[in-house]
Enzyme design. Structure first.
Site, PDB file in Angstrom:
ATOM      1  N   CYS A   1       0.670  -1.060   0.109  1.00  0.00           N
ATOM      2  CA  CYS A   1      -0.460   0.014   0.608  1.00  0.00           C
ATOM      3  C   CYS A   1       1.028   1.408  -0.081  1.00  0.00           C
ATOM      4  O   CYS A   1       1.607   1.433   0.840  1.00  0.00           O
ATOM      5  CB  CYS A   1      -1.370  -0.024   1.005  1.00  0.00           C
ATOM      6  SG  CYS A   1      -1.786   1.315   1.719  1.00  0.00           S
TER       7      CYS A   1
ATOM      8  N   CYS B   1       0.182   3.801   2.812  1.00  0.00           N
ATOM      9  CA  CYS B   1       0.650   3.142   4.591  1.00  0.00           C
ATOM     10  C   CYS B   1       2.364   3.021   4.055  1.00  0.00           C
ATOM     11  O   CYS B   1       2.383   3.976   5.313  1.00  0.00           O
ATOM     12  CB  CYS B   1       0.513   1.647   3.936  1.00  0.00           C
ATOM     13  SG  CYS B   1      -1.057   0.911   3.573  1.00  0.00           S
TER      14      CYS B   1
END
Length: 159
Positions: A68, A71
């Site tokens: 991600c 993230c």
């Protein structure tokens, strides 16, 4: 003869792609700049480490995935907040790919998703990367304050 050469070329290309993929995965992994107020948590220890702890200290849970992009932006920011707040809250990291049952339990549909727990219950939730002032607002809203020394050090750096 041509089949053997073609097979060798295909095997060579696939080997190259696999090696390159593994090398890129190492380079794009989430940075390991953990705070001493941060822990990786799995499904087996979640109730004890998050829910029970949240009766004494607020716990911010970061549901993330290695792949991600947002993230990778949020991870170091949350770690910095955990350090700056010097234990005023704990940061728990949950890898959604390794803990699917926790993702389902808390209705995680996008990464990153962050939940704040107090007294065994989720009291705040946000999805996606946030700017520092947004995270600070959420913490303050729930009575979690940065120690004065850390806040004044940050103000000194901004001048």
């Amino acid at each position: 003869m041509h089949l053997a050469i073609l097979t060798a070329i295909v095997v060579g290309v696939f080997t190259f792609l696999i090696v390159r993929s593994l090398r890129n995965a190492k380079q794009t992994a989430l940075p390991d700049n953990r705070s001493k107020h941060e822990a990786f948590v799995n499904a087996d220890e979640f109730d004890e480490m998050v829910l029970e702890t949240s009766h004494k200290t607020p716990v911010m849970v970061d549901f993330y995935a290695e792949w991600c992009g947002p993230c990778r932006n949020l991870t170091p920011l949350l770690a910095k907040f955990a350090d700056d707040y010097q234990g005023a809250f704990l940061l728990a990291k949950v890898d959604v790919d390794k803990n699917e049952q926790l993702s389902q339990r808390f209705g995680i549909r996008a990464m990153p998703t962050v939940l704040l727990f107090r007294d065994g219950k989720s009291v705040e939730r946000f999805t996606g990367a946030k700017l520092p002032h947004s995270i600070q607002y959420i913490l303050t809203k729930h009575g979690i304050h940065e120690p004065k020394a850390a806040a004044s050090n940050r103000e000194d750096l901004q001048e």
